[in-house]
Motif scaffolding. Structure first.
Motif, PDB file in Angstrom:
ATOM      1  N   UNK A  48      28.453  -1.779  -9.312  1.00  0.00           N
ATOM      2  CA  UNK A  48      28.584  -2.350  -8.500  1.00  0.00           C
ATOM      3  C   UNK A  48      29.761  -4.137  -8.853  1.00  0.00           C
ATOM      4  N   UNK A  49      30.361  -4.795  -7.693  1.00  0.00           N
ATOM      5  CA  UNK A  49      31.080  -5.884  -7.870  1.00  0.00           C
ATOM      6  C   UNK A  49      30.988  -6.823  -7.412  1.00  0.00           C
ATOM      7  N   UNK A  50      31.128  -7.713  -8.229  1.00  0.00           N
ATOM      8  CA  UNK A  50      30.530  -9.193  -7.445  1.00  0.00           C
ATOM      9  C   UNK A  50      31.391  -9.970  -7.037  1.00  0.00           C
ATOM     10  N   UNK A  51      32.077  -9.267  -6.443  1.00  0.00           N
ATOM     11  CA  UNK A  51      33.070 -10.123  -5.235  1.00  0.00           C
ATOM     12  C   UNK A  51      32.932  -8.529  -4.233  1.00  0.00           C
ATOM     13  N   UNK A  52      33.474  -9.134  -2.868  1.00  0.00           N
ATOM     14  CA  UNK A  52      34.457  -7.819  -2.721  1.00  0.00           C
ATOM     15  C   UNK A  52      35.278  -7.245  -2.466  1.00  0.00           C
ATOM     16  N   UNK A  53      34.817  -6.130  -2.337  1.00  0.00           N
ATOM     17  CA  UNK A  53      35.547  -5.087  -2.928  1.00  0.00           C
ATOM     18  C   UNK A  53      36.505  -5.001  -2.277  1.00  0.00           C
ATOM     19  N   UNK A  54      38.508  -4.023  -2.978  1.00  0.00           N
ATOM     20  CA  UNK A  54      39.603  -3.687  -2.431  1.00  0.00           C
ATOM     21  C   UNK A  54      38.894  -2.000  -3.159  1.00  0.00           C
TER      22      UNK A  54
END
Length: 819
Positions: free
Chosen positions: A227-233
């Motif tokens: 998982x990414x704690x920021x909006x993914x890119x």
């Protein structure tokens, strides 16, 4: 005129309706407007507590959109996965301008004017395929205690239940199947749906995917550190994915029919490719070899040049290894100087798992119609392995590509690639010659438009309890009812240690064992495996692995979810691990139907061999017993069946007859006709009608009649009244002739009953009975325990019928090759 335009319009499949439900909205126009504005639907999760997890973000549906989508199903007792699917499929059907008719006097293939003058299609001529990664897991999560599962919630859980519920509510009575190839599932569902139309089993198909946001699944990705704690890119230097939820559906029909009624045509589905990495349960092949094979297959079958492809909507999850592998695979297909514009739509609405392919396709096609292609949001800098590639960044790019590719991959190594023509289709008009050809095709029956390569069974393998058999399944299993309840188990470690893996569940062990036996029986060498398809059906997957994972979440807490068992909660893991251990790298699929998996696998593989996509295919089906399996039995009323529940796996090799002759493979029998129809277990009339339609279509495809059958093998679920209903429906087809002259037998009294296992076992039994050596075995009394009637001549044609727990049916005609 291109090669595509030269193809007969009745063989070309187009998308004429689209429906969507995602974090950016519930209508393609709404989603498009927010995509143009570079909005993301990734936001804080409010459905469950994420305080102890790696991330708190996901592409969660806005409350107003979610409530509006579910309003039409508020009174229905179904899992959220099914309710999402119904909402999106309804939107797609409305968008298509079609309605489902209910006029009893319409002919088999007719279209008529429905309510309000809309063109309509008979329920029997419209089918539904659903792709899902998690099925009804929310129905188990709502209980949060596996030791006290209740009947109502648990009955909604099985993967096949979601597709069946959607079909029932929408009024669909044609072919219905749930594709469970993890995050490739809805792409697989769309591809399979197009096959069913081209092969003549349906005129229209609703195809798509659905996966709601799940606490346990979120916990699983958390423990994998994905998982990414920021909006993914995707493809950018910030690693990790954001999960999402939603549903998306398309309406598919033939190009000639769409042109005739003046339908809006969003795209032509030219072809699709499937493959398996055969590398690892959760990690992509590092060079992207699997996705490359899927892309190459799709382009080749589409009959287009690689230079025609002007845009790729990539799987692009955002994880470090997967993005790099996908770019590598695309470079393998298009060359190291890959210049095709690429983007991943997941930064808009998250990774929606089994819905991904359908959602990303629908939103891309709608944007292309407006003159744009999606971007990759939040992009900072290209990560290693993704440099020097044209990643569309930040904002949508003005483009109207002639052809595009949509790629998706999933746990279990499954990959799907769709090739679509996205420009200029509506300008086509067919000639009077083509119109006449269409009229002729409408006068036919399912299967007649398919080039009739003959498909034969060349190998059989089976595992039940502690026994493994290469052929001779009838002589080995079920000699007495004591075998049904014995506690011995097949050990793959003892049989072939090189194929075993620590903590491998019993269903995977059984399946690998059955595949090994079938390959040996068919003399299928290692060099042939890479080009042999593998299609596997399981109603429930490994219920022991699923319950072990859920127990880790429910008891220990989401932050302690098991990394060992999480990959096996996707039930294509059985097919995936089998493909990995045996290196089946080509055409790969996994699905659920809830009872006729064996015959559905046979239909799928037979169609691909008949059309020339494959020359051989391994098909298999299996079940596993566990406490969770017993709870599902109780929820589905199977504890009242007249048969004991059992487990096992049966696998068979299907081959093109000419190929089998050239390789001197032994031939058991020919699959000469198949049919499928959906019904309803709680509606005796619909259930009987489904059985009769499936059998009628199988007989028509085989160009034979009920009177020519020597035996009917009926795989019945066996709950009170079901066997009698089925026998009555069969008898009615021959006006008493069948009941009087053709024996109807079910093997389940001897072998026990398993939803998927029994379907394939009956098919294998039919193949064995029409094989060249069957009369010798009958004379020896090998099958005496089954109570087969005495015969003085060989079996020529055997009709096999399998039912599902929800009242649908498949039928197959198994014939002597001499015929």
């Amino acid at each position: 005129m291109s090669d595509r335009e030269n193809t007969n319009t009745k063989d070309r499949i187009v998308i004429t309706g689209m429906g969507v439900l995602c974090a950016l909205g519930d209508h393609p126009q709404m989603v498009y407007e927010r995509m143009v504005a570079a909005e993301t639907g990734i936001r804080e999760v409010t459905r469950f507590n994420t305080d102890k997890l790696q991330s708190s973000l996901a592409g969660q549906l806005e409350d107003s959109i979610r409530e509006g989508a579910l309003a039409g199903t508020a009174e229905l007792s179904m899992d959220l996965c099914a309710r999402y699917a119904i909402a999106a499929a309804r939107k797609a059907l409305i968008d298509s301008g079609l309605s489902i008719a209910h006029a009893d006097n319409m002919k088999h293939h007719d279209r008529a004017k429905g309510t309000g003058g809309k063109p309509s299609v008979l329920p029997a001529r419209i089918g539904l395929t659903l792709g899902t990664c998690n099925g009804g897991v929310l129905s188990l999560e709502e209980q949060w205690n596996l030791s006290e599962l209740d009947v109502d919630h648990t009955s909604r859980y099985p993967f096949y239940q979601q597709g069946d519920d959607a079909a029932r509510v929408l009024g669909v009575a044609g072919p219905v199947a749930t594709l469970n190839t993890a995050c490739a599932a809805s792409g697989n569902a769309i591809g399979y749906a197009s096959d069913l139309i081209r092969w003549g089993y349906a005129d229209v198909m609703l195809a798509g995917g659905s996966d709601p946001l799940s606490h346990s699944v979120y916990a699983g990705f958390n423990v994998l550190r994905a998982l990414n704690s920021r909006p993914s890119s995707p493809f950018s230097t910030q690693y990790g994915l954001n999960l999402g939820e939603g549903a998306a559906f398309v309406v598919l029909e033939r190009l000639d029919a769409a042109l005739e009624r003046g339908a809006t045509i969003y795209a032509e589905l030219c072809a699709y490719g499937l493959s398996n990495d055969a590398h690892h349960m959760t990690a992509s092949h590092p060079e992207g070899a699997g996705i490359q094979r899927a892309v190459e297959m799709a382009i080749s079958l589409a009959g287009v040049s690689k230079t025609d492809i002007e845009y790729v909507n990539a799987h692009g999850t955002g994880t470090q290894a997967n993005d790099r592998a996908e770019i590598s695979g695309l470079q393998g297909s298009f060359g190291p100087n890959l210049s095709i514009p690429i983007s991943s739509s997941k930064a808009y609405f998250g990774h929606t798992l089994g819905t991904s392919a359908a959602l990303e396709l629908v939103t891309s096609l709608y944007a292309i119609r407006q003159g744009y292609v999606p971007a990759t949001l939040h992009f900072e800098e290209a990560r290693e392995g993704c440099e020097d590639v044209d990643i569309i960044q930040h904002s949508m790019r003005p483009m109207r590509p002639a052809y595009m590719i949509c790629n998706n991959s999933g746990f279990g190594g499954h990959n799907v690639s769709l090739v679509l023509r996205t420009n200029g289709i509506e300008e086509e008009r067919y000639s009077s010659v083509q119109n006449a050809e269409r009229e002729n095709s409408l006068a036919g029956h399912p299967g007649e438009a398919v080039p009739r390569r003959r498909v034969v069974i060349t190998g059989v393998g089976a595992v039940s309890k502690g026994d493994i058999r290469k052929g001779n399944v009838l002589g080995a299993f079920g000699k007495d009812t004591d075998q049904v309840t014995e506690t011995s188990f097949f050990s793959l470690k003892d049989y072939d240690k090189s194929k075993y893996e620590r903590r491998m569940n019993q269903l995977t062990q059984n399946t690998i064992g059955a595949v090994l036996a079938a390959m040996e029986d068919a003399a299928l060498g290692e060099s042939q495996r890479e080009h042999t398809g593998f299609i596997y059906g399981t109603a429930r997957g490994s219920t022991s692995s699923i319950s072990n994972f859920l127990e880790s979440v429910f008891v220990k807490g989401p932050e302690y979810a098991s990394t060992i068992y999480f990959p096996h909660t996707v039930i294509n893991s059985i097919a995936g691990q089998t493909a990995e251990k045996l290196q089946f790298k080509g055409f790969n699929s996994s699905f659920s139907t809830g009872g006729h998996e064996g015959l559905t696998a046979a239909l799928y593989a037979t169609g691909k061999i008949r059309e020339g996509t494959l020359t051989s295919c391994m098909i298999g089906a299996g079940d596993e017993r566990s406490q969770l399996a017993e709870d599902i039995d109780r929820a589905k009323g199977l504890q009242d069946s007249r048969y004991e529940m059992t487990e096992g796996s049966v696998c068979m090799v299907l081959s093109d007859l000419e190929e089998a002759d050239q390789t001197r493979s032994g031939i058991y029998a020919e699959l000469s006709g198949l049919g499928v129809a959906s019904g309803a277990a709680h509606d005796a009339s619909r259930q009987s009608e489904a059985l009769i339609r499936a059998v009628t279509d199988a007989l028509h495809e085989a160009e034979t009649s009920m009177g020519q059958m020597d035996l009917i093998l009926l795989n019945s679920v066996g709950r009170p009244g079901e066997l009698e209903l089925e026998q009555s429906a069969i008898s009615s087809m021959g006006k008493g002739e069948v009941a009087q002259f053709v024996p109807i037998m079910t093997l389940n009294a001897c072998t026990g009953y398993g939803e998927s296992y029994s379907s394939m076992l009956h098919l294998a039994a039919a193949a064995e009975l029409v094989s060249p050596g069957a009369m010798h075995e009958l004379a020896k009394g090998t099958y005496a325990h089954l109570g087969l009637p005495e015969r003085s001549s060989a079996y020529r044609h055997i009709l096999t019928i399998s039912s599902t727990v929800n009242g649908s049916y498949s039928a197959a005609i198994v014939s002597s090759v001499a015929e």
